[in-house]
Design an enzyme around this catalytic site. Structure first.
Site, short mmCIF file in Angstrom:
data_model
loop_
_atom_site.label_atom_id
_atom_site.label_comp_id
_atom_site.label_asym_id
_atom_site.label_seq_id
_atom_site.Cartn_x
_atom_site.Cartn_y
_atom_site.Cartn_z
N ASP A 1 108.45 33.36 -37.86
CA ASP A 1 107.03 33.98 -37.65
C ASP A 1 107.20 35.32 -36.79
OD1 ASP A 1 104.34 34.30 -36.51
OD2 ASP A 1 104.45 32.27 -35.95
N ARG B 1 104.50 37.23 -35.86
CA ARG B 1 103.21 37.85 -35.35
C ARG B 1 103.36 38.14 -33.96
NH1 ARG B 1 99.51 32.83 -37.15
NH2 ARG B 1 101.80 31.65 -36.65
N1 LIG Z 1 105.33 33.18 -44.32
C1 LIG Z 1 104.46 32.30 -44.90
N2 LIG Z 1 103.19 32.52 -44.24
C2 LIG Z 1 102.00 31.44 -44.53
C3 LIG Z 1 102.54 30.36 -45.56
N3 LIG Z 1 101.63 29.77 -45.50
C4 LIG Z 1 100.59 30.22 -44.81
N4 LIG Z 1 101.06 31.44 -44.08
C5 LIG Z 1 100.41 32.23 -43.21
O1 LIG Z 1 100.34 31.70 -41.85
C6 LIG Z 1 99.53 31.93 -41.22
C7 LIG Z 1 98.70 31.03 -40.43
O2 LIG Z 1 99.78 30.34 -39.60
P1 LIG Z 1 100.03 29.08 -39.41
O3 LIG Z 1 101.51 28.97 -39.03
O4 LIG Z 1 99.50 28.30 -40.51
O5 LIG Z 1 99.11 28.51 -38.44
P2 LIG Z 1 98.92 29.05 -36.89
O6 LIG Z 1 98.05 30.15 -36.93
O7 LIG Z 1 100.40 29.30 -36.32
O8 LIG Z 1 98.63 27.75 -35.92
P3 LIG Z 1 97.20 27.21 -35.88
O9 LIG Z 1 96.60 27.84 -34.64
O10 LIG Z 1 97.62 25.80 -35.39
O11 LIG Z 1 96.49 27.39 -37.26
C8 LIG Z 1 98.44 33.12 -42.10
O12 LIG Z 1 98.80 34.31 -41.96
C9 LIG Z 1 98.75 32.61 -43.55
O13 LIG Z 1 98.97 33.82 -44.32
C10 LIG Z 1 103.70 30.46 -45.96
O14 LIG Z 1 104.37 29.47 -46.77
N5 LIG Z 1 104.70 31.46 -45.69
#
Ligand SMILES: Nc1nc2c(ncn2[C@@H]2O[C@H](COP(=O)(O)OP(=O)(O)OP(=O)(O)O)[C@@H](O)[C@H]2O)c(=O)[nH]1
Length: 461
Positions: free
Chosen positions: A344, A346
């Protein structure tokens, strides 16, 4: 006319480091395990990558015509990376304490200050070298450039477009606060959620029409009426709201082109965005303190901060490659690592600055505390680290799970109509479901620590 050689640009000076992905190399890397990343691709693990005794390993002798009896000899050819740890190669020595790689919380890349961004240089001896260029740290600033009313299936929202001095992306905020259409707030009602930078005066010669066009107005625009806002319109009342009025509900959402625009069922991102706006828009009932006073209902209020951090910060291109690695059997975390990314990448600094601009999360600075819609405990921690006061984490249960088991969350079961309305913002509609989604959710729970009761296709699991 004589011309000199083309001036080198950043593109010619700094060629991309990631090599083209060859399907055979990917297969080999996948079979070798997650320690092999894209940075190993230029090295010599092909074709001696496999230990012949490994179960399920590719039998290279078929490919090379070698005698099967010589297979044990090939053990010596098994790939061993001669590269140092990635951090060392990138010169991030500060992060390596006592020779041990820093395994602390993952650092953001999208919101990295310029001072920490790396500049890479290729050198004559062929060894990759990376230099950290120190530039003075600038303090983060965000500015709301424009705002407008957007009607949605869940009610009207105000879309805010933000610029900032850290990256060149247009992050956004979707503000749900329909009370703004009904004039100034009553003395005992919560303040309107408005952007300070939007309501500010930008220049002396800014006209009324300039302000209205960029969204600095009060109430609702119509062909016959408009009233631009003034900084003094900002609600700075310090009166304490009744404890019965819940703090505004917010979500920090990361961009997902595949889930939100294409309607991909590999993830529930599109559904989550829609569900967040739906939940924030739900009217709030304030129970009355006496039997003679009727229950009061307030319009729902809060915001979704929409960050352009596609693919958990790795970008769309890498996410698409990661999907192929996932189809080869790896989960989302391993696929990211194989491509040389972190699980991650971010950051939430910009999101917090946007919240503060909206008067959210900072009760000491005449703002309000917030409730956060998320299953990701790292997000809550990141917000609190930035000084955002979170009074509650509100879980986001996937819609397909709610529909499968109405016992799980009795108060949020969606009826047919809800599912229809909720899907109106998504291609494909309703609740996302399927095997890919279950794998994705399982990885979030089991490998990323998301707080969600596991509910998969097979209720016995
Ligand atoms: N690298 C990667 N990113 C993904 C994948 N599927 C979704 N994403 C990205 O994951 C991000 C969303 O994050 P998540 O980890 O699903 O959820 P979160 O925002 O951390 O947590 P919540 O607040 O509970 O939804 C978005 O930027 C999506 O583009 C994947 O298979 N691989």
């Amino acid at each position: 006319m004589l011309t000199g050689p083309d001036r080198p640009t950043h593109k010619t000076l700094l060629p991309r480091r990631d090599a083209a992905l060859d399907p055979l190399l990917i297969a080999a890397a996948c079979a070798s395990g997650p320690h092999v990343t894209r940075n190993h691709y230029q090295h010599d693990f092909f074709p001696g990558v496999m230990l012949p005794q490994d179960e399920g390993s590719w039998d290279w002798t078929k490919f090379t015509g070698e005698d099967v009896s010589t297979k044990t000899e090939r053990k010596r050819l098994a790939y061993v990376s001669r590269q140092g740890p990635r951090r060392q190669r990138l010169g991030l020595d500060d992060d390596i304490q006592g020779g041990k790689e820093n395994t602390g919380p993952l650092s953001p890349t999208e919101n990295l200050p310029t001072s920490l961004k790396l500049r890479r240089s290729s050198v004559a001896d062929g060894k990759p070298r990376t230099k950290v260029v120190a530039t003075p740290q600038i303090s983060l600033e965000v500015k709301c450039m424009a705002r407008t009313r957007i009607p949605t299936p869940h009610g009207p929202v105000f879309l805010h477009i933000y610029h900032n001095n850290r990256d060149n992306k247009e992050h956004m905020a979707v503000v749900v606060d329909p009370a703004q259409f009904s004039g100034p707030p009553a003395p005992d009602a919560p303040p309107h959620i408005r952007s300070r930078t939007l309501d500010a005066i930008w220049s002396e010669d800014e006209t009324e029409m300039d302000r209205v066009t960029r969204g600095a107005y009060i109430g609702r625009l119509s062909p016959s009426s408009h009233q631009s806002s003034q900084p003094s319109d900002r609600d700075t009342r310090l009166t304490r709201l009744s404890d019965a009025i819940p703090s505004p509900l917010i979500r920090i959402h990361s961009e997902c082109f595949t889930g939100e625009t294409v309607g991909s069922m590999r993830c529930d991102c599109g559904e989550q965005l829609d569900e967040a706006i739906r939940l924030i828009s739900q009217p709030i009932s304030i129970p009355s303190s006496s039997a003679t006073i009727p229950t009061k209902t307030l319009p729902g209020r809060g915001a979704v901060v929409y960050l352009r951090q596609e693919g958990r910060g790795i970008g769309l291109l890498s996410k698409i490659r990661a999907y192929n690695l996932q189809d080869l059997g790896h989960d989302t975390v391993t696929a990211n690592l194989m491509l040389g990314h972190q699980a991650d990448e971010r950051g939430y600094e910009i999101a917090c600055a946007i919240l503060r601009d909206l008067g959210l999360g900072n009760p000491d600075g005449s703002g309000e505390s917030v409730r956060v819609l998320t299953n990701n405990p790292d997000k809550v921690e990141a917000l609190e680290k930035e000084g955002i006061h979170v009074v509650e984490r509100v879980p986001m249960i996937p819609r397909s799970w709610k529909m499968r088991n109405s016992q799980l969350v009795d108060h949020v079961v969606l009826g047919q109509d809800d599912a229809h309305v909720a899907g109106a913002t998504l291609i494909g509609g309703g609740a996302v479901h399927g095997e890919d989604l279950d794998k994705y959710l399982r990885t979030k729970v089991l490998r990323m620590g998301h707080i969600l009761p596991l509910w998969l296709d097979d209720p016995e699991q």
